[in-house]
Scaffold this active site. Structure first.
Site, mmCIF file in Angstrom:
data_model
loop_
_atom_site.group_PDB
_atom_site.id
_atom_site.type_symbol
_atom_site.label_atom_id
_atom_site.label_comp_id
_atom_site.label_asym_id
_atom_site.label_seq_id
_atom_site.Cartn_x
_atom_site.Cartn_y
_atom_site.Cartn_z
ATOM 1 N N GLY A 80 0.798 -1.215 0.000
ATOM 2 C CA GLY A 80 0.000 0.000 0.000
ATOM 3 C C GLY A 80 0.832 1.267 0.000
ATOM 4 O O GLY A 80 1.972 1.308 -0.477
ATOM 5 N N SER A 81 0.282 2.322 0.582
ATOM 6 C CA SER A 81 0.826 3.679 0.465
ATOM 7 C C SER A 81 2.201 3.862 1.081
ATOM 8 O O SER A 81 2.839 4.901 0.868
ATOM 9 C CB SER A 81 -0.143 4.674 1.118
ATOM 10 O OG SER A 81 -1.406 4.612 0.495
ATOM 11 N N ALA A 82 2.679 2.914 1.845
ATOM 12 C CA ALA A 82 4.004 3.052 2.455
ATOM 13 C C ALA A 82 5.100 3.224 1.415
ATOM 14 O O ALA A 82 6.179 3.748 1.718
ATOM 15 C CB ALA A 82 4.298 1.842 3.340
ATOM 16 N N LYS A 95 4.951 5.113 -1.268
ATOM 17 C CA LYS A 95 4.777 6.349 -2.042
ATOM 18 C C LYS A 95 6.008 7.249 -2.036
ATOM 19 O O LYS A 95 6.186 8.079 -2.928
ATOM 20 C CB LYS A 95 3.551 7.114 -1.530
ATOM 21 C CG LYS A 95 2.234 6.463 -1.917
ATOM 22 C CD LYS A 95 1.043 7.189 -1.303
ATOM 23 C CE LYS A 95 -0.283 6.514 -1.700
ATOM 24 N NZ LYS A 95 -1.446 7.104 -1.017
#
Length: 695
Positions: A390-392, A394
């Site tokens: 997931g967003s980790a 980015k």
């Protein structure tokens, strides 16, 4: 009358000649005996000493013996893996040992020791039973004549074994011990020393065997060793295991070990650190010169080389910190289970690393069977389990966009309008559509905008997009983004000094018709497509923390040897930090990512995702992430309507300036409505524990 006189005269002549022939025969016999006696006297006088030396002539052979395996220490010098010495009953097999002698020794020794933790197989029972002539002769008589007359002894033995097995062999406990001893002696190599009992040996057994050694040829009292874990076994899955003397060399690598001087019953590392560093840990065997008499009995054993114990490994782990991290992970994960948030979850993982060097400071993991609700420690999952993070990730997306000039430090603003693809649900962020009209890179990281990352990816790969009607992606779009993620360590092996590391999982790039999966390119940009390992995540966040140096993770800091006092360690080799790649960004570009990570924790926007870490000292920077996933039931491979879950992650470092600690925490398979702050709780405990131990 004349006739009769003539005949009588002839008879008299024959009678007189008989003694002459007897004398000749006796004379010949005498001469032969005299010659034989003379020859024997000649041999005795001239060659007697030579023949005597031949009879007493001895042979010599060089045999080797095991030495203690190398010790593993933590970074503070505490023993993580040592060797526990055990008393042992040994047996050295001479060249003259027969089956009858082995049978006799086995029965005698069974009077003094018990092998209650082992059970003889049916074949071992049969072999022992048939070693007694009183049993083997009747059994042989029952075999068909064709088999008895066979010259194939192995066939006869096989049929004898089958015959006695049919009858059912009943042995007393004492006879079972004797059968086990007989099997061990029979399988031993000539002049080799084996262990007949090396576990749970009582003082009484040692005393009784010692008193009767003169009656037990080949039997001795010695010392054996076993691996011990004085500081706990929480990282035993990382350390690995060692084969037993019984199992010996692994069958899948048998030829490799044999060609490198191992014996079949040698103990070797079979997994992970024990296997990876086997050539160093095994040491150098002691060698002895064994002299045997002409009849095969051992005459003398002389040590030629006493051997060298295995090398010592000093690990980067701190035993106390390792215990705390494992306990923190278990405590928080248990609370997630108690709340119902982890009902379908199959585990959790946490890893800490020094971002400046790559030294691994703690590795913790839990594996759980959701059906049985059984939980086991699994630190190894940090390197061999992959999850969509997931967003980790980015920070890597923004970093790549800056490096490739899709955005710049002075012009990083992009529209925050949702993505509408033909025939697909709207692609948006967690917050409501329209919350932001546009965002710069730092704010996009702070509020974890999926929309920003998708717009960035389209600009980066030069995609053509018309909302709700059209999108066109270059065929190399996946390659462009994946090369960037690889640069940060995501999606490829880190090179950690442990076997079994996996590279992660790549999603499909094209559909069955050969068309690029444009929507999946957008998913990849914000971390919802490819799967990475926890160790890749900590390497990635370390690269951000240290200014752009992708450091190779490692767990063995030094190699040396332990002094005779068992405490002092002499270092032969120290691991030098290895920079695998330098991220080619400018200081201003790096500052955008680092400031974005700082604002994730310390920002004022209400959509910030890691505010619970704001009060942690020293200051923390990082990035949270969630990714959609589903529960997979192996017993139902074609299951429909599988429960929807999320993977929850956090990567971060401390202090925010000049950091010396980086962490990654992964909680896969949580309930979407019960995500909570579990990863942040573990990260907070890891950071506070570390600095409380390293003031």
């Amino acid at each position: 009358m004349d006739f009769f006189r003539k005949n009588s005269g002839t008879g008299s002549k024959n009678q007189s000649s008989t003694p002459v022939r007897m004398k000749i025969i006796l004379c010949v016999i005498f001469i032969l005996f005299a010659t034989l006696i003379g020859q024997l006297a000649y041999l005795q006088l001239d060659y007697g000493s030579r023949f005597k030396s031949e009879v007493q002539k001895s042979n010599s052979a060089v045999v080797s013996s095991q030495v203690p395996r190398g010790v593993m220490y933590d970074t503070k010098g505490r023993v993580l893996v040592g060797n526990k010495a055990n008393n042992a009953i040994t047996y050295t097999k001479s060249a003259s040992t027969t089956s009858d002698q082995a049978y006799t020794v086995s029965n005698a020794l069974s009077n003094y020791i018990k092998l209650s933790d082992e059970k003889p197989t049916e074949q071992q029972k049969a072999d022992f039973y048939l070693a007694n002539p009183q049993n083997s002769k009747p059994a042989l008589a029952k075999l068909p004549k064709s088999i008895r007359d066979s010259q194939d002894q192995s066939l006869i033995n096989e049929k004898l074994g089958e015959e006695v097995k049919k009858q059912g062999i009943k042995l007393t406990p004492k006879q079972k011990t004797a059968a086990l001893i007989f099997n061990k002696i029979s399988g031993a190599y000539t002049l080799s020393t084996i262990y007949l009992k090396n576990k749970n040996l009582t003082n009484t057994e040692i005393a009784q065997v010692g008193e009767h050694l003169s009656e037990l040829p080949g039997v001795g009292i010695g010392t054996d060793w076993q691996r011990s874990y004085p500081n706990g076994s929480s990282i035993q899955s990382i350390i690995g295991s060692v084969s037993s003397e019984k199992s010996g060399l692994p069958s899948d690598n048998l030829q490799y070990y044999l060609t490198n001087g191992y014996s079949r019953n040698d103990r070797v590392g079979t997994s992970y650190l024990e296997q990876e560093y086997e050539p160093l840990l095994k040491g150098t065997k002691s060698t002895s010169k064994v002299t045997t008499k002409g009849n095969g009995d051992i005459q003398q054993t002389k040590t030629v080389y006493k051997g060298q114990a295995g090398a010592s490994l000093i690990l980067t782990l701190d035993a106390k910190y390792q215990k705390k991290v494992q306990a923190d992970l278990k405590r928080v994960y248990s609370s997630a289970l108690a709340s119902g948030a982890a009902h379908y979850s199959n585990g959790a993982y946490a890893v800490a690393m020094n971002p400046k060097t790559g030294a691994l400071l703690a590795i913790a993991g839990l594996n759980r069977d959701p059906k049985k609700n059984k939980m086991t420690e699994n630190a190894l999952g940090v390197i061999n389990q992959s999850f969509v993070m997931g967003s980790a990730v980015k920070g890597a997306t923004v970093g790549g966009g800056l490096i490739n000039k899709a955005i710049t430090p002075t012009n990083s603003t992009l529209p925050d309008t949702a993505i509408y693809l033909p025939g697909s649900p709207v692609k948006k962020s967690v917050y409501p559509i329209g919350t932001f009209s546009a965002l710069d890179a730092e704010t996009a990281l702070e509020v974890s905008s999926n929309i920003y990352m998708m717009h960035l990816a389209m600009k980066w790969v030069h995609a053509k997009y018309v909302p709700k009607s059209y999108i066109s992606m270059p065929r190399n779009s996946f390659d462009v983004l994946r090369r960037n993620f690889n640069m940060f360590g995501l999606g490829q092996k880190t090179g950690v000094d442990l076997p079994g590391e996996v590279a992660g999982i790549q999603g499909k790039s094209f559909n069955s018709k050969g068309n690029i999966l444009s929507g999946s390119v957008l998913d990849l940009a914000y971390g919802n497509y490819d799967a990475y390992t926890p160790i890749q995540m900590v390497q990635y966040v370390s690269t951000v923390a240290n200014g752009g140096y992708r450091m190779q993770p490692y767990i063995v800091q030094s190699v040396g040897k332990t002094g005779t006092n068992g405490k002092q360690i002499y270092i032969d080799y120290n691991k030098e930090p290895n920079v695998q790649q330098r991220i080619p960004w400018t200081p201003d570009e790096l500052n955008i990512v680092q400031q974005g990570f700082y604002r994730v924790v310390h920002g004022t926007n209400s959509w910030g995702t890691a505010h619970p870490l704001k009060g942690v000292k020293p200051s923390v920077s990082g990035k949270t992430g969630t990714a959609q996933t589903y529960y997979y039931d192996p017993s139902k491979p074609h299951q429909k309507n599988a429960p929807e879950l999320i993977n929850s992650t956090f990567v971060g470092y401390a202090p925010s300036k000049n950091p010396d600690l980086a962490v990654a925490v992964v909680f896969p398979g949580l309930d979407p409505d019960g995500e909570g702050t579990y990863t942040l709780q573990v990260a907070k405990a890891m950071i506070q524990d570390y600095y409380s131990l390293h003031k």
